[in-house]
Enzyme design. Structure first.
Site: not given
Length: 656
Positions: A352-353, A527
């Site tokens: 994830d960022k 996702k």
């Protein structure tokens, strides 16, 4: 709830093994003292000897056999019913052989009493199962944590404008709810009055707080940062956004298959070998001559005893215990053993960022002077002085970067446009790009254009209506992220990023860190699907994240890894937790999994391999050479294998 029931059942089983172990351990002490063979092995001839000692020995051993051995005896019937003989079958056969034969000896048959072996075997097997079960933790709390994002009560706005508290379950579609600053939004809806800044990062992955105006949609469970607003409820119950996330987590967890236990596979083969060897030994000696009946029984019992899985019982649990402790000292909490063991096969890591590769903190990244007489420090000083009166995330970011704050008078805030005030008799404003366009103050600059493509939020400092500087704010990349990606790529692992943020931000982060690939603007449902798509291509996937939006993907991945500073739901959905919130620990985790698996394999090879030599000797195959392995010596060799397995497990180290 059903999940609470499962969690309680798991705890009950752990406690049951613990209680059985301690009770049997206490009973084993007098059994050892009453066992002549054990005292002979340790070189002590002064064992307890009194009238009726055999009856006491039998009684104590019977309690240990039926009480301590019950889980294994019950497991024997379960494995046979499913036609999958394994660990439980072998243990049950071993303790039953020792118990029946020893009982027969007490009743007059010729041979040795093995009650002490029976007791110690049950003790060690109970200890091994207790350690193993404690190391396994489910993700049963994940759904409860997801639901806890919603507040218990809501402010219902009545037709006459008054406000009253109601329970969340009383909220209906179409209700008007008042959401004050700092409160969680109770339900999905549309803003019908007011203006605010809402933090949706836990739900969507968007790092920048979102400005909400009349007509904008809001998501139940997100946090109202600033301002007060009234929303009209559009979705409740199973139709709500958060309920959908909960459903996805549940489905992903239910569909994830467990890793087959390597010890059970080894135990199955050892069971076949032990039973076959024992039966063959007895048959051969009896066929040679019935005068060998007692010898045949003794040989068969010796085979069964030397094959007792003391070492096999600890081969896996002891490595797990050492690994878990070692991992904890390095900031890694292992919640799911099967997933951790599978980490050695990972060839793709998806990050994830926000909050994982980046800090998740909205701060100043660039200060661009647009007038020669204004320095970076001076721009921050004026901007920070003005913004210290605001609670907006942009204001907080600017204030934290400023060092010299000045006195401000005539402060005013214009939501969505900016702030203004007077500093040193000068009119000072912090404004958005929209303000410059509306007032013909556009200030084209290639640096600012590039920052805009990186997804940075840009505000301008105006002094007496003249643009003197610009400040860019955004999420900052963790310094460890580049090292993490380089280390993983060196290990032959592909690194991807999956984020709900926009493509410009994602591309900038991916380029800066050196990722192999990035996928942006992905909602929670997508996702999990993207992770599944990658798995369907034959990849073993680890997902690393920290937000609620990552929970379905964490559960879907072969290994779910949560950044410790993230939300509770991400942690509860994960197989492993990185307490230090350092993405570089992902590489350490995979290395530890590989080392741990090697230790498990070594232990299993030794715990089963020594039988290749020991079983023929125990069976009497070398009797013509005068080498006959006695039951006592068989027990010593079996115990020695346990010691070797324990020492090998304790030598496990995390690669530097």
């Amino acid at each position: 709830m059903h999940y609470n029931h499962i969690h309680a059942s798991h705890n009950h089983m752990v406690t049951a093994f613990k209680v059985r172990f301690w009770i049997c351990l206490v009973l084993t002490v007098p059994i050892l003292m009453l066992s002549p063979m054990f005292m002979m092995i340790i070189g002590h001839e002064g064992y307890v000897n009194f009238k009726g000692q055999n009856a006491v020995l039998f009684a104590l051993s019977t309690i240990v056999y039926f009480y301590g051995g019950w889980p294994f005896l019950a497991g024997l019937f379960t494995e046979l019913r499913h036609r999958m003989p394994g660990m439980m079958t072998l243990v049950a056969v071993a303790i039953t052989t020792a118990y029946v034969f020893s009982t027969a000896v007490l009743l007059g048959a010729k041979g040795d009493i093995f009650f002490w072996e029976l007791a110690t075997l049950i003790d060690i097997m109970l200890l091994g199962h207790w350690i193993e079960m404690r190391s396994i933790m489910g993700a049963g709390k994940a759904l409860e944590t997801l639901a806890s994002l919603l507040p218990d009560k809501a402010h219902l706005v009545l037709d006459d404008g008054t406000v009253m508290f109601i329970h969340l379950f009383e909220v209906s579609r179409g209700d008007h709810l008042l959401v004050r600053s700092g409160e969680s939004i109770p339900a999905d809806g549309i803003v019908v009055e007011g203006h605010s800044s809402v933090n949706e990062s836990m739900l969507t992955g968007e790092s920048i707080p979102i400005e909400k105006h009349v007509g904008d949609k809001v998501i139940g469970g997100s946090l109202n940062n600033q301002g007060s607003m009234t929303i009209q409820v559009t979705q409740v119950g199973e139709d709500a956004y958060l309920s959908g996330v909960i459903k996805m987590v549940r489905e992903a967890q239910a569909s994830k298959s467990e890793t087959q236990d390597l010890a059970n596979r080894a135990a199955m083969w050892l069971t076949v070998i032990a039973l076959t060897a024992g039966l063959l030994t007895f048959t051969i000696w009896v066929c040679l001559s019935w005068t060998y009946l007692s010898f045949a029984i003794e040989r068969a019992v010796t085979v069964m005893i030397i094959t007792c899985p003391h070492a096999l019982g600890l081969a896996i649990p002891l490595v797990i215990a050492v690994t878990t402790s070692l991992a904890a000292t390095h900031g890694l909490i292992i919640r799911n053993r099967n997933a951790f063991e599978n980490a050695r096969n990972i060839n793709t890591v998806i990050f994830d960022k926000t909050g994982t590769l980046t800090k998740g903190e909205f701060g100043v990244s660039d200060v661009i002077p647009l007038k020669a007489t204004w320095s970076r420090e001076k721009i921050l000083s004026y901007a920070g002085s003005l913004e210290q009166h605001s609670e907006h995330p942009i204001a907080l970011g600017i204030v934290s970067a400023a060092t010299d704050l000045l006195q401000v008078t005539d402060y005013l805030s214009h939501p969505g446009l900016g702030t203004q005030g007077t500093i040193k008799n000068k009119s000072v404003k912090i404004v958005s790009p929209g303000y410059l366009q509306e007032n013909g103050l556009d200030h084209p600059n290639p640096v600012l254009t590039a920052l805009g493509y990186q997804g940075k939020t840009i505000v301008y400092l105006l002094i007496d209506e003249e643009v003197v500087g610009a400040i860019a704010l955004g999420d900052t990349i963790r310094p460890e992220s580049m090292r993490t990606v380089a280390r993983l790529q060196k290990m032959g692992i592909k690194c991807l990023m999956l984020t709900g943020d926009n493509k410009h931000v994602a591309k900038w982060v991916a380029d800066e860190i050196g990722l192999d690939e990035f996928i942006a603007e992905v909602m929670p449902g997508a996702k999990a699907n993207r992770v599944k798509d990658i798995q369907n291509r034959g990849h073993i996937v680890a997902m690393v994240g920290d937000g609620v939006n990552d929970a379905p993907a964490l559960a879907q991945a072969d290994v779910g890894i949560a950044i410790g500073a993230g939300t509770d739901v991400a942690i509860e959905s994960a197989d492993v937790i990185l307490v230090r919130s350092n993405p570089e620990d992902v590489a350490s985790l995979i290395e530890l999994s590989r080392v741990s698996y090697r230790k498990m394999t070594q232990n299993l090879v030794w715990a089963t391999g020594y039988n290749v030599i020991a079983i023929p000797a125990a069976a009497g195959a070398l009797a013509t050479f005068g080498l006959i392995l006695s039951p006592a010596m068989g027990a010593v060799l079996m115990s020695l294998s346990t010691i070797i397995v324990a020492i090998n497990a304790r030598m496990l180290k995390l690669p530097s």
